[in-house]
Scaffold this active site. Structure first.
Site, PDB file in Angstrom:
ATOM      1  N   ASP A  16       0.865  -1.192   0.000  1.00  6.60           N
ATOM      2  CA  ASP A  16       0.000   0.000   0.000  1.00  6.60           C
ATOM      3  C   ASP A  16       0.898   1.238   0.000  1.00  6.60           C
ATOM      4  OD1 ASP A  16      -2.436   1.551   0.206  1.00  6.60           O
ATOM      5  OD2 ASP A  16      -1.921   1.928   2.285  1.00  6.60           O
ATOM      6  N   SER A  17       0.303   2.381  -0.336  1.00  6.26           N
ATOM      7  CA  SER A  17       1.058   3.626  -0.280  1.00  6.26           C
ATOM      8  C   SER A  17       1.477   3.947   1.161  1.00  6.26           C
ATOM      9  CB  SER A  17       0.198   4.771  -0.823  1.00  6.26           C
ATOM     10  OG  SER A  17      -0.963   4.895  -0.033  1.00  6.26           O
ATOM     11  N   TYR A  48      -0.845   8.615  -2.426  1.00  3.94           N
ATOM     12  CA  TYR A  48      -0.822   8.410  -3.873  1.00  3.94           C
ATOM     13  C   TYR A  48      -2.068   9.026  -4.536  1.00  3.94           C
ATOM     14  CZ  TYR A  48       2.837   4.710  -3.929  1.00  3.94           C
ATOM     15  OH  TYR A  48       3.996   3.989  -3.856  1.00  3.94           O
ATOM     16  N   GLY A  49      -3.091   9.304  -3.702  1.00  2.00           N
ATOM     17  CA  GLY A  49      -4.439   9.607  -4.182  1.00  2.00           C
ATOM     18  C   GLY A  49      -4.572  10.636  -5.279  1.00  2.00           C
ATOM     19  N   CYS A  79      -4.259  -1.485  -2.119  1.00  2.00           N
ATOM     20  CA  CYS A  79      -4.402  -0.044  -2.346  1.00  2.00           C
ATOM     21  C   CYS A  79      -5.272   0.130  -3.586  1.00  2.00           C
ATOM     22  CB  CYS A  79      -3.014   0.560  -2.584  1.00  2.00           C
ATOM     23  SG  CYS A  79      -3.029   2.294  -3.041  1.00  2.00           S
ATOM     24  N   ASN A  80      -6.372   0.839  -3.434  1.00  2.00           N
ATOM     25  CA  ASN A  80      -7.277   1.031  -4.571  1.00  2.00           C
ATOM     26  C   ASN A  80      -6.661   1.909  -5.646  1.00  2.00           C
ATOM     27  OD1 ASN A  80     -10.226  -0.035  -3.832  1.00  2.00           O
ATOM     28  ND2 ASN A  80      -9.179   0.640  -1.985  1.00  2.00           N
ATOM     29  N   THR A  81      -5.931   2.930  -5.205  1.00  2.00           N
ATOM     30  CA  THR A  81      -5.339   3.850  -6.166  1.00  2.00           C
ATOM     31  C   THR A  81      -4.346   3.100  -7.054  1.00  2.00           C
ATOM     32  OG1 THR A  81      -5.566   5.531  -4.449  1.00  2.00           O
ATOM     33  CG2 THR A  81      -4.237   6.115  -6.352  1.00  2.00           C
ATOM     34  N   GLU A 164      -3.193   9.345   7.927  1.00  4.17           N
ATOM     35  CA  GLU A 164      -1.730   9.197   7.970  1.00  4.17           C
ATOM     36  C   GLU A 164      -1.132  10.071   9.075  1.00  4.17           C
ATOM     37  OE1 GLU A 164       0.797   7.556   5.690  1.00  4.17           O
ATOM     38  OE2 GLU A 164      -0.854   6.227   5.204  1.00  4.17           O
ATOM     39  N   CYS A 198     -11.114   2.945  -0.497  1.00  3.56           N
ATOM     40  CA  CYS A 198      -9.731   3.294  -0.165  1.00  3.56           C
ATOM     41  C   CYS A 198      -9.428   2.513   1.095  1.00  3.56           C
ATOM     42  CB  CYS A 198      -9.600   4.799   0.079  1.00  3.56           C
ATOM     43  SG  CYS A 198      -7.979   5.247   0.737  1.00  3.56           S
ATOM     44  N   THR A 199      -8.317   1.819   1.080  1.00  4.02           N
ATOM     45  CA  THR A 199      -8.045   0.893   2.188  1.00  4.02           C
ATOM     46  C   THR A 199      -7.748   1.612   3.504  1.00  4.02           C
ATOM     47  OG1 THR A 199      -5.741   0.728   1.454  1.00  4.02           O
ATOM     48  CG2 THR A 199      -7.279  -0.951   0.667  1.00  4.02           C
ATOM     49  N   HIS A 200      -7.509   2.913   3.439  1.00  3.42           N
ATOM     50  CA  HIS A 200      -7.321   3.671   4.676  1.00  3.42           C
ATOM     51  C   HIS A 200      -8.649   3.898   5.418  1.00  3.42           C
ATOM     52  CE1 HIS A 200      -3.406   4.768   3.003  1.00  3.42           C
ATOM     53  NE2 HIS A 200      -3.113   5.459   4.094  1.00  3.42           N
TER      54      HIS A 200
END
Ligand code: DGL
Length: 280
Positions: A16-17, A48-49, A79-81, A164, A198-200
């Site tokens: 992931d980012s 990364y979004g 990570c979806n992005t 983050e 979004c995995t966040h």
């Protein structure tokens, strides 16, 4: 560049980012605890979004190669992005050159597969990064499988920086969460399933629940990605044999490892040891 790839067995890589992929790792480890895992967060270059296609592709490609060099035969883009902007090119252009037996999978397809069973109104909302919403990957994947579903996407550019920066519990987070949820439900009041694309975002779940009306399901991806991976490994026994099973997880970040260890407490129940990894 690919000289270090050994054709043996190794852990499953999860990329992931930043921290978001930990929500995917959690879901996967819960269902498949017997495997070994390597988690890699590119925190130094997150988020990364709102980065361009080219940049997300280059960063993701580098990360996948690192994980391959560490022995992973299978990498999940948690990570979806990265799934939206880099997965297809890596699968089509890079894998055939690197090693035809290794695989890279994403998180959008498993979510698209399940969504048709979770909505009654056939109106689905997508909350995601700007890059994921703009790529239209969800709309394409969902309507390929479920042509009767209407997808409305809203980008939430500030949610990842809030997470983050460890501000998910702050009153400031309420403001931005409520704003985006109100907006998507105004755009389509018939939405009865809301994908956290979004995995966040599952980290904001307590706040999201506060503002989403009862009757609208909130869909976090970890569980579905895990089920899809389990199914994949059952169908691809050759790959399953090349995934080692020792129940271990190693963590790497491109940022400061102590910072990752501290912030990972928000995402994981256990205390972890993290190593720094340079992308140079
Ligand atoms: N967690 C990521 C996703 O699922 C990306 C967040 C970001 O780096 O902007 O899209």
């Amino acid at each position: 560049m690919t000289g270090n790839l050994s054709p043996t067995a190794g852990p499953i890589g999860i990329f992931d980012s930043g921290y978001g992929g930990l929500t995917i790792l959690q879901g996967i480890r819960h269902l498949l605890p017997e495997y070994d895992y390597i988690y890699l967060g590119d925190n130094a270059r997150a988020p990364y979004g709102s980065r361009s296609f080219d940049v997300v592709y280059q960063f993701t490609r580098e990360a996948v190669l690192k994980l391959f060099e560490m022995g992973c035969q299978l990498v999940i883009l948690g990570c979806n992005t990265a799934s939206a902007k880099a997965l297809r090119t890596i699968q089509q252009n890079d894998l055939p050159k690197w090693d035809t037996r290794r695989r890279v999978l994403g998180v959008i397809r498993p979510t698209a597969e399940i969504i048709g069973t979770l909505t009654e109104s056939r109106h689905v909302g997508l909350l995601a990064t700007e890059g994921t919403v703009r790529s239209e990957s969800y709309t394409l994947e969902i309507t390929k499988l479920w042509p009767d579903i209407q997808v409305t996407g809203v980008a939430c550019p500030l949610w990842v920086p809030i997470i983050e920066n460890n501000e998910a519990d702050s009153p400031g987070a309420d403001y931005f969460v409520e704003k985006r949820i109100r907006h998507i439900l105004e755009l389509d009041p018939k939405i009865d399933a809301l994908i956290l694309g979004c995995t966040h975002y599952p980290i904001l779940m307590p706040k999201i629940r506060k503002y989403v009306p009862a009757g609208v399901q909130i869909i976090a991806q970890g569980e579905y990605v895990a089920k899809s991976l389990k199914d994949y490994l059952q169908r691809h026994t050759d790959m399953d044999e090349r995934c080692t099973k020792g129940g271990s997880t190693r963590y790497y970040t491109t940022e400061n490892s102590k910072k990752f260890e501290e912030n990972a407490r928000i995402f994981l129940p256990e205390v972890i040891a993290v190593s720094h990894l340079s992308m140079e």
